[in-house]
Design a protein around this motif. Structure first.
Motif, PDB file in Angstrom:
ATOM      1  N   ARG A 372      -2.492   1.908  -0.863  1.00  0.00           N
ATOM      2  CA  ARG A 372      -1.064   2.063  -0.595  1.00  0.00           C
ATOM      3  C   ARG A 372      -0.780   3.325   0.212  1.00  0.00           C
ATOM      4  O   ARG A 372      -1.532   4.286   0.186  1.00  0.00           O
ATOM      5  N   SER A 373       0.356   3.291   0.878  1.00  0.00           N
ATOM      6  CA  SER A 373       0.836   4.480   1.563  1.00  0.00           C
ATOM      7  C   SER A 373       1.162   5.569   0.543  1.00  0.00           C
ATOM      8  O   SER A 373       1.579   5.281  -0.586  1.00  0.00           O
ATOM      9  N   GLN A 374       1.012   6.808   0.960  1.00  0.00           N
ATOM     10  CA  GLN A 374       1.403   7.940   0.123  1.00  0.00           C
ATOM     11  C   GLN A 374       2.880   7.869  -0.238  1.00  0.00           C
ATOM     12  O   GLN A 374       3.279   8.268  -1.334  1.00  0.00           O
ATOM     13  N   TYR A 375       3.700   7.367   0.679  1.00  0.00           N
ATOM     14  CA  TYR A 375       5.143   7.258   0.460  1.00  0.00           C
ATOM     15  C   TYR A 375       5.498   5.788   0.256  1.00  0.00           C
ATOM     16  O   TYR A 375       5.718   5.041   1.222  1.00  0.00           O
ATOM     17  N   SER A 376       5.521   5.357  -0.994  1.00  0.00           N
ATOM     18  CA  SER A 376       5.738   3.936  -1.281  1.00  0.00           C
ATOM     19  C   SER A 376       6.382   3.789  -2.650  1.00  0.00           C
ATOM     20  O   SER A 376       6.367   4.698  -3.474  1.00  0.00           O
ATOM     21  N   PHE A 377       6.953   2.603  -2.884  1.00  0.00           N
ATOM     22  CA  PHE A 377       7.472   2.252  -4.196  1.00  0.00           C
ATOM     23  C   PHE A 377       7.587   0.745  -4.299  1.00  0.00           C
ATOM     24  O   PHE A 377       7.555   0.033  -3.289  1.00  0.00           O
ATOM     25  N   THR A 378       7.694   0.239  -5.510  1.00  0.00           N
ATOM     26  CA  THR A 378       7.812  -1.199  -5.742  1.00  0.00           C
ATOM     27  C   THR A 378       9.113  -1.503  -6.477  1.00  0.00           C
ATOM     28  O   THR A 378       9.683  -0.655  -7.158  1.00  0.00           O
ATOM     29  N   GLU A 379       9.568  -2.724  -6.318  1.00  0.00           N
ATOM     30  CA  GLU A 379      10.714  -3.232  -7.058  1.00  0.00           C
ATOM     31  C   GLU A 379      10.319  -4.583  -7.640  1.00  0.00           C
ATOM     32  O   GLU A 379       9.915  -5.487  -6.906  1.00  0.00           O
ATOM     33  N   GLU A 380      10.426  -4.705  -8.959  1.00  0.00           N
ATOM     34  CA  GLU A 380      10.059  -5.944  -9.639  1.00  0.00           C
ATOM     35  C   GLU A 380      11.267  -6.873  -9.733  1.00  0.00           C
ATOM     36  O   GLU A 380      12.348  -6.452 -10.146  1.00  0.00           O
ATOM     37  N   GLY A 381      11.071  -8.117  -9.360  1.00  0.00           N
ATOM     38  CA  GLY A 381      12.104  -9.128  -9.504  1.00  0.00           C
ATOM     39  C   GLY A 381      11.613 -10.269 -10.365  1.00  0.00           C
ATOM     40  O   GLY A 381      10.439 -10.330 -10.732  1.00  0.00           O
ATOM     41  N   SER A 385       7.665  -9.478  -6.680  1.00  0.00           N
ATOM     42  CA  SER A 385       7.796  -8.026  -6.605  1.00  0.00           C
ATOM     43  C   SER A 385       7.593  -7.601  -5.157  1.00  0.00           C
ATOM     44  O   SER A 385       6.878  -8.257  -4.397  1.00  0.00           O
ATOM     45  N   VAL A 386       8.253  -6.514  -4.788  1.00  0.00           N
ATOM     46  CA  VAL A 386       8.289  -6.077  -3.394  1.00  0.00           C
ATOM     47  C   VAL A 386       7.772  -4.640  -3.320  1.00  0.00           C
ATOM     48  O   VAL A 386       8.199  -3.780  -4.095  1.00  0.00           O
ATOM     49  N   LEU A 387       6.866  -4.414  -2.391  1.00  0.00           N
ATOM     50  CA  LEU A 387       6.317  -3.085  -2.142  1.00  0.00           C
ATOM     51  C   LEU A 387       6.840  -2.573  -0.806  1.00  0.00           C
ATOM     52  O   LEU A 387       6.704  -3.234   0.224  1.00  0.00           O
ATOM     53  N   VAL A 388       7.453  -1.384  -0.825  1.00  0.00           N
ATOM     54  CA  VAL A 388       7.904  -0.710   0.390  1.00  0.00           C
ATOM     55  C   VAL A 388       6.949   0.447   0.672  1.00  0.00           C
ATOM     56  O   VAL A 388       6.709   1.283  -0.210  1.00  0.00           O
ATOM     57  N   GLU A 389       6.408   0.489   1.888  1.00  0.00           N
ATOM     58  CA  GLU A 389       5.506   1.571   2.280  1.00  0.00           C
ATOM     59  C   GLU A 389       6.000   2.186   3.586  1.00  0.00           C
ATOM     60  O   GLU A 389       6.107   1.500   4.601  1.00  0.00           O
ATOM     61  N   TYR A 390       6.308   3.476   3.538  1.00  0.00           N
ATOM     62  CA  TYR A 390       6.691   4.196   4.743  1.00  0.00           C
ATOM     63  C   TYR A 390       5.436   4.730   5.427  1.00  0.00           C
ATOM     64  O   TYR A 390       4.466   5.125   4.771  1.00  0.00           O
ATOM     65  N   ASP A 391       5.477   4.776   6.744  1.00  0.00           N
ATOM     66  CA  ASP A 391       4.357   5.365   7.483  1.00  0.00           C
ATOM     67  C   ASP A 391       4.335   6.876   7.367  1.00  0.00           C
ATOM     68  O   ASP A 391       3.272   7.509   7.498  1.00  0.00           O
ATOM     69  N   THR A 392       5.490   7.479   7.121  1.00  0.00           N
ATOM     70  CA  THR A 392       5.616   8.925   6.969  1.00  0.00           C
ATOM     71  C   THR A 392       6.596   9.202   5.835  1.00  0.00           C
ATOM     72  O   THR A 392       7.151   8.266   5.240  1.00  0.00           O
ATOM     73  N   THR A 401      13.775   7.267  14.371  1.00  0.00           N
ATOM     74  CA  THR A 401      13.283   6.043  13.738  1.00  0.00           C
ATOM     75  C   THR A 401      12.410   6.386  12.537  1.00  0.00           C
ATOM     76  O   THR A 401      11.869   7.478  12.432  1.00  0.00           O
ATOM     77  N   LEU A 402      12.296   5.424  11.644  1.00  0.00           N
ATOM     78  CA  LEU A 402      11.401   5.499  10.493  1.00  0.00           C
ATOM     79  C   LEU A 402      10.781   4.119  10.330  1.00  0.00           C
ATOM     80  O   LEU A 402      11.495   3.120  10.210  1.00  0.00           O
ATOM     81  N   SER A 403       9.457   4.050  10.307  1.00  0.00           N
ATOM     82  CA  SER A 403       8.781   2.756  10.261  1.00  0.00           C
ATOM     83  C   SER A 403       7.976   2.603   8.979  1.00  0.00           C
ATOM     84  O   SER A 403       7.698   3.577   8.272  1.00  0.00           O
ATOM     85  N   GLY A 404       7.603   1.376   8.702  1.00  0.00           N
ATOM     86  CA  GLY A 404       6.802   1.078   7.524  1.00  0.00           C
ATOM     87  C   GLY A 404       6.538  -0.404   7.442  1.00  0.00           C
ATOM     88  O   GLY A 404       6.597  -1.133   8.444  1.00  0.00           O
ATOM     89  N   LYS A 405       6.274  -0.882   6.232  1.00  0.00           N
ATOM     90  CA  LYS A 405       6.026  -2.308   6.037  1.00  0.00           C
ATOM     91  C   LYS A 405       6.525  -2.733   4.663  1.00  0.00           C
ATOM     92  O   LYS A 405       6.601  -1.944   3.725  1.00  0.00           O
ATOM     93  N   ILE A 406       6.883  -4.002   4.590  1.00  0.00           N
ATOM     94  CA  ILE A 406       7.349  -4.644   3.367  1.00  0.00           C
ATOM     95  C   ILE A 406       6.316  -5.695   2.964  1.00  0.00           C
ATOM     96  O   ILE A 406       5.905  -6.523   3.785  1.00  0.00           O
ATOM     97  N   SER A 407       5.891  -5.662   1.707  1.00  0.00           N
ATOM     98  CA  SER A 407       4.940  -6.652   1.200  1.00  0.00           C
ATOM     99  C   SER A 407       5.527  -7.309  -0.042  1.00  0.00           C
ATOM    100  O   SER A 407       6.164  -6.647  -0.862  1.00  0.00           O
ATOM    101  N   VAL A 408       5.315  -8.596  -0.162  1.00  0.00           N
ATOM    102  CA  VAL A 408       5.878  -9.366  -1.271  1.00  0.00           C
ATOM    103  C   VAL A 408       4.749 -10.042  -2.030  1.00  0.00           C
ATOM    104  O   VAL A 408       3.813 -10.586  -1.429  1.00  0.00           O
ATOM    105  N   LYS A 409       4.834  -9.997  -3.360  1.00  0.00           N
ATOM    106  CA  LYS A 409       3.839 -10.637  -4.216  1.00  0.00           C
ATOM    107  C   LYS A 409       4.532 -11.567  -5.190  1.00  0.00           C
ATOM    108  O   LYS A 409       5.481 -11.181  -5.878  1.00  0.00           O
ATOM    109  N   SER A 410       4.078 -12.799  -5.264  1.00  0.00           N
ATOM    110  CA  SER A 410       4.686 -13.800  -6.132  1.00  0.00           C
ATOM    111  C   SER A 410       4.445 -13.479  -7.597  1.00  0.00           C
ATOM    112  O   SER A 410       3.405 -12.946  -7.978  1.00  0.00           O
ATOM    113  N   THR A 411       5.427 -13.799  -8.415  1.00  0.00           N
ATOM    114  CA  THR A 411       5.297 -13.645  -9.862  1.00  0.00           C
ATOM    115  C   THR A 411       4.671 -14.879 -10.500  1.00  0.00           C
ATOM    116  O   THR A 411       4.083 -14.778 -11.569  1.00  0.00           O
TER     117      THR A 411
END
Length: 493
Positions: A372-381, A385-392, A401-411
């Motif tokens: 994972r990115s050093q700057y990241s967090f998850t939200e459980e639904g 569940s969704v993982l947000v990872e910032y590049d910085t 600008t601020l960039s990153g990626k969104i990842s989704v994992k099925s429950t």
């Protein structure tokens, strides 16, 4: 096929849990008067009055985690819930405690609360000193204990050395209910953290020096020299002082605790962790009776808000409270998408014959965190569940600008899904991102967030108007599912 059952005899288990808290109380009182002394010491005994244990955040912070598990049950515990308990029940603003709570109040959810503006203290000692509750609630199950230790530690230490130190100590403490060999416990603890982290390096420094027959003072000074760049009161060297006490103390409780304390620095923490770990390993029979009588079992608190009456007031009450929760925490309905597949059973005898000890080893958690990115967090639904990872670091300039990626994992498994992303921004801001994400495989609950097809990039574009704190909201929904997942991305100006 590896066998997966451990039987623990109830009265012996209770004795080890009680000895853990008594050892913690003894160590915090023994080492407390010398906290933050930076020279090699020559302490031979207690500097406090008989029958008056010192208040110690090492112990009383854990009463809050006990309350959280009692209030919500183990399934609900995660880093966000523990963050809320920090804000409601814990008073001090010392070092990482203050940084973490300040970040929480501004909307940075864990582990971001432990990362943002925390370069000075995320490597400090505040988390590994409060791991015993997870070991006692999940005895002989280190993989589960370290998951909860991570939830706890990342609130105020993010992905720093303080978090790795907590994972290391929690693994040893949980395993110590059935493994009573220090070298084997150290090996297990090292297997749970990155081999190249500073905590692991300090542990290996002590082991190698001890095996060469070097004087403990020489090893202590080497630890100090090797960690000058991160300074005093930090986890790697102090974990090294704990290991120094364990190895050079050669199984003697008093000698081990005295050696760790004489290394200086965070002496209440090193001595208290020595006491709790040796208490788990040896039970009350391994605690010196004169020191038990000198300190006593009263718990004096220093950190807790909203009154003391709702918390255990001594080590007996704390042990009883833990024992009452064990049927729930050791239940086989496992937690939020992961399963250790280890069955710890409380009964009328100890029996490890049906268990393959090699199952204690494995790097599942550290592999997950390292991905994972050093700057990241998850939200459980409820459905994903969704993982947000910032590049910085989440910080943006006017027109920046601020960039990153969104990842989704099925429950749920198996269920292929089509996810829709929708963004709400500050006035004049925009988000460049794919708005559809299609997982056509159906994910295992133990799969990675970064499996193919489940990640999309994003770039946030700011306008000329950027405030001190800014918020972008992401909605993740899926046709046929009733409850979207909402994430608040808090961004510093």
């Amino acid at each position: 096929m590896a066998k997966d059952r451990i039987y623990l005899e109830r009265s012996a288990l209770r004795d080890r849990i009680y000895a853990c808290w008594m050892g913690k109380n003894i160590g915090g009182t023994f080492g407390g008067p010398y906290e933050n002394m930076r020279e090699i010491l020559d302490i031979q005994g207690f500097a406090t009055k008989a029958g008056e244990p010192l208040p110690n955040d090492d112990l009383d912070l854990q009463l809050i985690w006990l309350k959280a598990v009692g209030d919500w049950g183990p399934k609900a515990i995660n880093e966000k819930l523990l963050g809320e308990y920090w804000l409601s029940y814990i008073g001090p603003h010392w070092n990482e405690y203050g940084v973490g709570k300040s970040n929480l109040r501004e909307g940075f959810v864990p582990p971001l609360s432990g990362e943002v503006n925390n370069n000075q203290w995320k490597h400090s000692n505040g988390a590994w000193i409060r791991t015993e509750i997870w070991a006692c609630l999940f005895p002989a199950d280190p993989e589960t204990a370290i998951r909860y230790a991570y939830y706890d530690a990342c609130v105020d230490h993010g992905f720093g050395e303080g978090t790795y130190a907590a994972i290391f100590v929690a693994a040893m403490e949980s395993a110590a209910f059935v493994i009573h060999d220090v070298r084997e416990l150290l090996k297990l603890g090292l297997s749970k953290i990155p081999a190249d982290c500073r905590t692991a390096q300090c542990v290996r420094t002590v082991i190698e020096g001890y095996d060469k027959g070097e004087d403990w003072k020489k090893i202590r000074n080497r630890l100090v020299d090797d960690t000058k760049d991160i300074g005093w009161f930090q986890a790697p060297a102090n974990i090294g002082f704990v290991v120094t006490g364990l190895l050079y103390g050669e199984g003697d409780f008093k000698k081990s605790m005295t050696l760790a304390t004489n290394c200086g620095d965070d002496t209440d923490c090193t001595a208290a962790t020595i006491g709790s770990l040796m208490g788990i390993m040896k039970g009350t029979a391994g605690l010196p009776e004169d020191w038990i009588q000198y300190v006593g079992e009263e718990i004096k608190t220093i950190c807790l808000l909203n009154g003391h009456g709702q918390y255990p007031k001594d080590c007996t009450e704390l042990t009883d409270a833990v024992m009452e929760l064990l049927p729930i925490t050791l239940g086989k309905a496992r937690f939020s998408g992961w399963d250790t597949r280890l069955n710890v059973i409380i009964g009328d005898h100890d029996d490890l014959s049906d268990f393959d000890m090699s199952q204690y080893y494995g790097t599942a958690l550290v592999d997950e965190l390292n991905g994972r990115s050093q700057y990241s967090f998850t939200e459980e639904g409820p459905f994903c569940s969704v993982l947000v990872e910032y590049d910085t670091e989440p910080r943006i300039s006017p027109n920046g600008t601020l960039s990153g990626k969104i990842s989704v994992k099925s429950t749920f498994l198996p269920e292929q899904k089509h996810y829709q992303l929708r963004w709400w921004t500050e006035d004049g801001w925009s988000v460049e991102s794919p708005l559809n994400l299609h997982d056509n495989r159906g994910l295992s609950m133990n799969s990675s967030y970064h499996d193919p097809g489940t990640t999309v990039p994003f770039t946030i574009h700011a306008s000329e108007t950027v405030r001190a704190l800014n918020k972008v909201v992401l909605e993740v929904s899926s046709l046929g599912r009733v409850t979207p997942v909402y994430l608040a991305l808090v961004i510093m100006g």
